[in-house]
Write a protein that holds these residues in place. Sequence first.
Motif, PDB file in Angstrom:
ATOM      1  N   GLY A 190       0.792  -1.218   0.000  1.00  0.00           N
ATOM      2  CA  GLY A 190       0.000   0.000   0.000  1.00  0.00           C
ATOM      3  C   GLY A 190       0.828   1.274   0.000  1.00  0.00           C
ATOM      4  N   HIS A 191       0.223   2.337  -0.567  1.00  0.00           N
ATOM      5  CA  HIS A 191       0.806   3.688  -0.562  1.00  0.00           C
ATOM      6  C   HIS A 191       2.127   3.758  -1.354  1.00  0.00           C
ATOM      7  CE1 HIS A 191      -2.364   4.564   2.319  1.00  0.00           C
ATOM      8  NE2 HIS A 191      -2.052   3.411   2.888  1.00  0.00           N
ATOM      9  N   GLY A 192       2.987   4.722  -1.055  1.00  0.00           N
ATOM     10  CA  GLY A 192       4.253   4.870  -1.774  1.00  0.00           C
ATOM     11  C   GLY A 192       4.526   6.296  -2.193  1.00  0.00           C
ATOM     12  N   ALA A 193       5.820   6.655  -2.270  1.00  0.00           N
ATOM     13  CA  ALA A 193       6.292   7.989  -2.676  1.00  0.00           C
ATOM     14  C   ALA A 193       5.660   9.072  -1.802  1.00  0.00           C
ATOM     15  CB  ALA A 193       6.026   8.216  -4.158  1.00  0.00           C
ATOM     16  N   HIS A 194       4.960  10.039  -2.436  1.00  0.00           N
ATOM     17  CA  HIS A 194       4.393  11.155  -1.675  1.00  0.00           C
ATOM     18  C   HIS A 194       3.203  10.744  -0.821  1.00  0.00           C
ATOM     19  CE1 HIS A 194       2.430  10.866  -5.614  1.00  0.00           C
ATOM     20  NE2 HIS A 194       1.341  11.334  -5.042  1.00  0.00           N
ATOM     21  N   ASP A 195       2.692   9.531  -1.044  1.00  0.00           N
ATOM     22  CA  ASP A 195       1.602   8.996  -0.226  1.00  0.00           C
ATOM     23  C   ASP A 195       2.206   8.133   0.885  1.00  0.00           C
ATOM     24  OD1 ASP A 195      -0.681   7.881   0.837  1.00  0.00           O
ATOM     25  OD2 ASP A 195      -0.944   6.448  -0.813  1.00  0.00           O
ATOM     26  N   PHE A 196       2.358   8.725   2.075  1.00  0.00           N
ATOM     27  CA  PHE A 196       3.040   8.054   3.177  1.00  0.00           C
ATOM     28  C   PHE A 196       2.141   7.065   3.913  1.00  0.00           C
ATOM     29  CE2 PHE A 196       5.983  11.262   2.219  1.00  0.00           C
ATOM     30  CZ  PHE A 196       7.170  11.053   2.888  1.00  0.00           C
ATOM     31  N   GLY A 197       0.824   7.212   3.787  1.00  0.00           N
ATOM     32  CA  GLY A 197      -0.060   6.396   4.603  1.00  0.00           C
ATOM     33  C   GLY A 197      -0.049   6.922   6.022  1.00  0.00           C
ATOM     34  N   ALA A 198      -0.278   6.049   6.985  1.00  0.00           N
ATOM     35  CA  ALA A 198      -0.271   6.452   8.398  1.00  0.00           C
ATOM     36  C   ALA A 198       1.167   6.642   8.888  1.00  0.00           C
ATOM     37  CB  ALA A 198      -0.976   5.404   9.244  1.00  0.00           C
ATOM     38  N   VAL A 199       1.388   7.700   9.650  1.00  0.00           N
ATOM     39  CA  VAL A 199       2.723   7.992  10.193  1.00  0.00           C
ATOM     40  C   VAL A 199       2.602   8.321  11.675  1.00  0.00           C
ATOM     41  CG1 VAL A 199       4.767   9.459  10.055  1.00  0.00           C
ATOM     42  CG2 VAL A 199       3.498   8.897   7.966  1.00  0.00           C
TER      43      VAL A 199
END
Length: 385
Positions: A36-45
Amino acid sequence: MHISKKIKIVFTFLIVMSMVDTYGQSNNFKVTLDAGHGAHDFGAVYSGRIEKNIALAIALKVGKILESYPKIDVIYTRKTDVFIDLVERANIANRADSHVFVSIHCNANKNLAADGTETYVMGMTKVASNLEAAKKENAVITLEKDYKQKYEGFDPNSPETMIGMTLMQEEYLENSISLASKVEDAFALLGKKLRHGGVKQAPYMVLHKAYMPRVLIETGFVSNTVEGELLNSEQGQNDIAKAIADAIISYKNEYFGDGGAETFGEKPSQILKENPVKDSETPIKSSQTPETNKTIIKKDTLGSIYKIQLSASKKKLALKPQNFKGLKNVSVIYEDKIYKYLYGEIADYEEAKNQLKDVKSKGYDSAFLIAFRNGKKISIQEAIK
């Protein structure tokens, strides 16, 4: 150009084409792994724990385990820190004619005590927590160019709007639930390391366009300090990856046996080509023609017996109706240190499917069929051939 050199080039070209053709006709079991997610899409942090990195690390570890098995091909939607549109993730699996699609994520919650795994299958739900989980993951589409046109005006803040879109949730739902149940069973074996939260349904956009059994795994909560650190650790990722890989292998062996995989009816890539326009305007064809159904789904004449797996637990329960929502004739088998509770004993596949619907109506949403012959567990494919 020298004649011998030309001959070498042509010969090399023919060998390469032969290899491509052989791979394309491969009977291997194909698994698409989606980090899931990737690059500028960090997901939950949370506190340096980043979903996109954890999901990728686990997906690569799962792939490495699966690649060590013969007759299995692994396809990745991403192997590096890049951003892939949600619909493209599904299409990668469709073009590869994958037998299963597994999307790997991490969960998060404002309640920092929330913990546990959750494995989702595609479907509509009124459960608020399930809708909230889908809403967070579907919000990724807003990072894509022209997402309003691409997704037919779908509002990620209101997953219920997906009800109006054409869904293939029923076509692969039984097999998706079976795979999801195996994932959660495998997580249960991790014991106190990770609490398994069960199989759930929700309208995830990334699952919507994949024309095969598909699941989305929330491997745990990065927002939970203890669980988040486990997810962020090498050992934790290894344990989770092994559990997911074991579940996929178990699914393959149950439905396709120990060898490769036979595909009946249309392949996902064929369905993909036949549905190039808007979802709302194009009916999605069944993956099996009526003629195919007549061939595969028929009254069993080879002594196969179908049972319904109600649940699996490390806890042994008394086989009393009150423990199983009033169901009688419940039996149990002990496999891989897990008690698996079974219901019914039917020789006809169609009748077994109808009984499965009745069982689900009683609240066993994650129940699925398993088959036996001469007292030995066999794959569903082997039973219905």
